[in-house]
Scaffold this active site. Structure first.
Site, PDB file in Angstrom:
ATOM      1  N   HIS A  49      -6.198   4.999   1.266  1.00  0.00           N
ATOM      2  CA  HIS A  49      -5.189   3.914   1.950  1.00  0.00           C
ATOM      3  C   HIS A  49      -4.871   4.515   3.309  1.00  0.00           C
ATOM      4  O   HIS A  49      -4.778   3.634   4.263  1.00  0.00           O
ATOM      5  CB  HIS A  49      -4.044   3.797   1.088  1.00  0.00           C
ATOM      6  CG  HIS A  49      -3.070   2.761   1.696  1.00  0.00           C
ATOM      7  ND1 HIS A  49      -3.381   1.459   1.172  1.00  0.00           N
ATOM      8  CD2 HIS A  49      -2.100   2.845   2.094  1.00  0.00           C
ATOM      9  CE1 HIS A  49      -2.272   0.574   1.809  1.00  0.00           C
ATOM     10  NE2 HIS A  49      -1.482   1.410   2.284  1.00  0.00           N
ATOM     11  N   HIS A  95      -0.437  -5.275   0.012  1.00  0.00           N
ATOM     12  CA  HIS A  95       0.457  -4.667  -1.172  1.00  0.00           C
ATOM     13  C   HIS A  95      -0.008  -5.040  -2.381  1.00  0.00           C
ATOM     14  O   HIS A  95       0.746  -5.633  -3.212  1.00  0.00           O
ATOM     15  CB  HIS A  95       1.843  -4.748  -0.969  1.00  0.00           C
ATOM     16  CG  HIS A  95       2.620  -3.563  -0.785  1.00  0.00           C
ATOM     17  ND1 HIS A  95       3.930  -3.410  -1.356  1.00  0.00           N
ATOM     18  CD2 HIS A  95       2.432  -2.309  -0.368  1.00  0.00           C
ATOM     19  CE1 HIS A  95       4.375  -2.390  -0.942  1.00  0.00           C
ATOM     20  NE2 HIS A  95       3.640  -1.363  -0.539  1.00  0.00           N
ATOM     21  N   GLN A 240       7.931   0.548  -4.591  1.00  0.00           N
ATOM     22  CA  GLN A 240       9.129   0.697  -3.793  1.00  0.00           C
ATOM     23  C   GLN A 240      10.130  -0.220  -3.867  1.00  0.00           C
ATOM     24  O   GLN A 240       9.845  -1.553  -4.207  1.00  0.00           O
ATOM     25  CB  GLN A 240       8.866   0.908  -2.222  1.00  0.00           C
ATOM     26  CG  GLN A 240       7.584   1.910  -1.960  1.00  0.00           C
ATOM     27  CD  GLN A 240       6.295   1.310  -1.867  1.00  0.00           C
ATOM     28  OE1 GLN A 240       5.850   0.184  -2.660  1.00  0.00           O
ATOM     29  NE2 GLN A 240       5.350   1.532  -1.013  1.00  0.00           N
ATOM     30  N   GLU A 312       8.301   6.940  -0.837  1.00  0.00           N
ATOM     31  CA  GLU A 312       7.857   5.665  -0.070  1.00  0.00           C
ATOM     32  C   GLU A 312       9.159   4.631   0.121  1.00  0.00           C
ATOM     33  O   GLU A 312       8.893   3.368   0.056  1.00  0.00           O
ATOM     34  CB  GLU A 312       6.642   5.037  -0.265  1.00  0.00           C
ATOM     35  CG  GLU A 312       5.236   5.985  -0.079  1.00  0.00           C
ATOM     36  CD  GLU A 312       3.958   5.263  -0.496  1.00  0.00           C
ATOM     37  OE1 GLU A 312       4.085   4.145  -0.704  1.00  0.00           O
ATOM     38  OE2 GLU A 312       3.167   5.775  -0.202  1.00  0.00           O
ATOM     39  N   SER A 533      -8.347  -2.322   2.034  1.00  0.00           N
ATOM     40  CA  SER A 533      -7.646  -2.205   0.650  1.00  0.00           C
ATOM     41  C   SER A 533      -8.941  -2.180  -0.293  1.00  0.00           C
ATOM     42  O   SER A 533      -9.652  -3.193  -0.522  1.00  0.00           O
ATOM     43  CB  SER A 533      -6.763  -3.287   0.233  1.00  0.00           C
ATOM     44  OG  SER A 533      -6.486  -3.060  -1.119  1.00  0.00           O
TER      45      SER A 533
END
Length: 743
Positions: A49, A95, A240, A312, A533
């Site tokens: 990543h 994400h 997160q 994070e 990704s």
């Protein structure tokens, strides 16, 4: 180094995502066994990543420069000149894994992270877009994931105060175990006031800004670089938690701070948090960094150096500050109710040193943390070429009328109104064209300039032929911008693929990048930012290759932008571009005939440029009253969308001789647009197209309350609208979700 930390074992190394040869590289680089904190730092910096170790070789082949490009890839976001001293700043990121595990917070923090990438550069965000891919509507988790992701995107964007103006939503069984959430943000800045991450000067304070650090998101970047398995639900703590109101305060404080002249360098704490932001700022400036973690604002007691370096937690920034401005900077952040703490300083020794209460926890060479990350030339195999599917050889299972109603009411082509009505697309008061058209349009500070935005890709094309699919994703984005009258100026990308260690998957990545590069060069459409990704797999089953293209276009006068809605009755409908009835990998073949096969339509980039420039000139001259590009579903779907948007029907001519009806109406040949013009101008437009070497033909006229495809059964617009608008609300209002299945 402390002895209280865990012993470094092969199992511990493996759990940090480092392969044995990579760990040997670590040992050779530092000449000793790393501490636990150092192992975590290497894990964060060397995962896929953050390091792009499988894709870097191929990303370097993309065109990244152009007459308007101020900053290409390598910073938080790309920057492009739009004239008059203004610049547009934009980027797209994924994400995916967090959103599958915890859809609301995963999607929300994806939006928050990409917004920070933009305002870190000194830009005020003006628009957000997203590209979402979900599994089969029949899968027990799909509705739960759609609900959570859409709520997360809207919850963060609406609360932060940025309009969400466009995007896409797709469904396919290959995303059952690994959805995609790609978020794009766009901001405006002055071209001579861009802020970068490169630190300069020795002995300058390193300052922590924003919210406090907690234990959420630890190993988030590493988790994003791993395949899913049966234990994926156990990774919830790596997702997160976002606070859009804190981010709004952080935006205002940062922009005020930048205007004060206090900032030397600034970096968003995104993936890998404090580790990545500190290393990047120091390494880019050929400086060392010392951090004293006891000064880091925390919201949980007893946090270790390892936890603080890998957290994070959201809404945080790291800055190198002019020391004489410290009091000014602190006062700004105190005013906005945010944490401001000097947590270290720059050094001249090119070392990354981390202390906690005076105890050395990490001492690493700062440049090598990034520069010496593994860079792989992974083996790859080319995707086998597929056979063309000739329309004459495919029997239509239903007639044109039933096929159109089925397509317009399908999960793939139905209206996305249920989604975008949950987003505030008018906040800030500059949105000219909302979601639902080819591209969104936003005024630049009241006008007359405007910016157009879109996000697009056709994964089924990319799987059948990655090279053509990559080309088509760019060409489709270029057409979307052109269809509203915008000059396409630059792109950002989000390359979503499976496990690159499998040669066939790596071949998809290589093929798509080659196709994207060729299209961007031919269309003068540079790539200025992006994200990769990988490892989007669950138990060895990869997603469809999905290289999402986010694109930005410029309008000299937003008032001259075009829309797809029919405007008046009795106008001529003209098809720009040539159609052969290409059915390979088409929506008709997939959703009506039940066959996912064949080669995708080839992309003639010269024709794309020629046809697009002609259509754009029509819009600029005020000749075209409505414009829509032809893409998923083919010609009849495009006309139906225009008719529904304008609430005006159309009578179309029969399919040309020699072209199968279902190929003509539903083929997905590229480089095509449907335009309407006043009847008196039709011959002039067709003649002008011919003189420019462009195929253009009149295919019908607007009018009435129904769509009549040649000599076939008419379709009432009301019936078509019920099918088109009804699928999504019915799907989301289905039977109660089984909690166990959803989890």
């Amino acid at each position: 180094m402390t002895s209280a930390e865990p012993a470094i074992t092969p199992e511990l190394v493996a759990s940090h995502g480092l392969k044995p040869d990579e760990y040997e590289r670590v040992l050779k680089l530092i000449g000793r066994e790393p501490s636990f904190t150092e192992l975590g730092i290497f894990s964060a910096m060397w995962n896929e990543h953050c390091s792009y170790k499988s894709s870097k070789k191929w990303l370097k082949t993309l065109p990244i420069t152009g007459k308007r490009v101020i900053q290409g890839p390598g910073e938080n976001a790309g920057v492009v000149d739009i004239g008059d001293g203004d610049a547009v700043v934009f980027k797209m990121e994924s994400h995916n894994h967090p959103s599958f595990i915890e859809p609301y917070q995963g999607a929300a923090t994806g939006v928050g992270g990409i917004l920070r990438d933009v305002f870190t550069m000194g830009a005020r965000p003006i628009a957000a877009l997203n590209a979402l891919r979900f599994g089969s509507p029949d899968h027990p988790r799909t509705r739960h994931l759609v609900s959570g992701v859409v709520a997360g995107v809207g919850g963060y964007g609406n609360s932060f105060g940025v309009p969400t103006v466009g995007g896409l939503v797709g469904f396919h069984p290959r995303y059952d175990g690994n959805i995609l959430v790609n978020a794009m943000a766009v901001g405006l800045a002055k071209a001579d006031a861009i802020f970068y991450a490169k630190a300069t000067g020795v002995g300058l304070p390193v300052v922590y800004l924003g919210s406090k650090t907690g234990r959420d998101g630890i190993h988030g970047a590493t988790m994003a670089s791993a395949e899913f398995d049966e234990a994926s639900e156990e990774k919830r703590p790596t997702v997160q938690v976002g606070d859009p109101f804190a981010e709004k305060l952080l935006l205002e404080a940062c922009l005020e701070l930048m205007a004060s002249g206090s900032v030397v360098a600034i970096q968003d704490m995104g993936a890998a948090g404090l580790t990545c932001s500190a290393v990047e700022m120091g390494a880019k400036g050929d400086l060392g960094i010392r951090l004293d973690l006891e000064n880091v604002p925390v919201r949980e007691e007893g946090m270790t150096a390892y936890e603080m370096m890998l957290s994070e937690s959201q809404e945080r920034m790291l800055m190198v500050l002019h020391p004489e401005k410290e009091d000014v900077a602190r006062a700004i952040f105190v005013k906005w109710g945010l944490d401001f703490a000097v947590v270290g300083h720059t050094t001249d020794d090119l070392r990354f040193k981390v202390y906690l209460n005076g105890e050395l926890k990490a001492d690493l060479p700062i440049k090598e943390l990034g520069d010496e990350a593994p860079e792989y030339d992974r083996p790859w195999t080319e995707t086998p070429k597929q056979q063309q599917v000739a329309a004459a050889n495919v029997e239509a299972p239903v007639g044109t009328r039933d096929a159109l109603i089925s397509l317009m009411g399908s999960a793939e082509l139905s209206s996305r109104r249920w989604v975008w009505e949950q987003y505030d697309h008018y906040i800030l008061g500059e949105t000219v064209q909302k979601p639902g058209g080819d591209a969104a349009v936003v005024r630049v500070e009241g006008g007359p300039k405007g910016l157009a935005f879109t996000a697009d890709v056709t994964p089924r094309y990319c799987e059948a032929d990655p090279f053509e699919g990559g080309k088509q994703a760019v060409a489709e984005a270029w057409r979307n911008l052109t269809a509203v009258g915008a000059e396409p100026i630059a792109v950002t990308d989000n390359l979503n693929f499976g496990n690159p260690e499998r040669p066939e998957i790596m071949g998809q990545l290589v093929g798509c990048i080659k196709g994207i590069g060729e299209a961007c060069r031919a269309l003068d459409f540079p790539v200025v930012s992006g994200n990769v990704s990988l490892y989007n797999e669950t138990q060895g089953r990869a997603i469809l290759p999905t290289p999402t293209i986010g694109a930005v276009g410029l309008l000299k006068d937003f008032a001259k932008s075009a829309t797809l809605a029919f405007k008046r009755e009795d106008e001529a409908i003209i098809l720009i571009g040539d159609g052969k009835g290409w059915l390979g990998r088409s929506c008709w073949l997939w959703l009506v005939a039940g066959r996912e096969e064949g080669a995708p339509p080839p992309v003639d980039l010269a024709a794309e440029k020629r046809n697009g420039d002609f259509v754009r000139s029509m819009i600029t001259a005020g000749v075209a009253s409505a414009v829509h590009d032809v893409s998923d579903g083919g010609l009849l779907v495009a006309v139906a969308e225009m008719a529904l948007a304008g609430r005006i029907g159309a009578k179309l001519y029969r399919a040309p001789e020699g072209v199968a009806r279902h190929g003509w109406w539903f083929g997905e040949d590229q480089a095509r647009y449907v335009v309407t013009v006043p009847e008196a101008n039709a011959s002039t437009v067709i003649d002008a197209a011919g003189e420019a070497g462009i195929t253009a033909q009149r295919i019908g006229a607007t009018g009435g309350d129904r769509l009549i495809p040649g000599d076939e059964a008419p379709i009432l617009l009301d019936e078509l609208r019920e099918s088109h608008e009804g699928w999504f609300p019915r799907f989301m209002a289905g039977p109660a979700i089984d909690a166990e299945a959803a989890e």
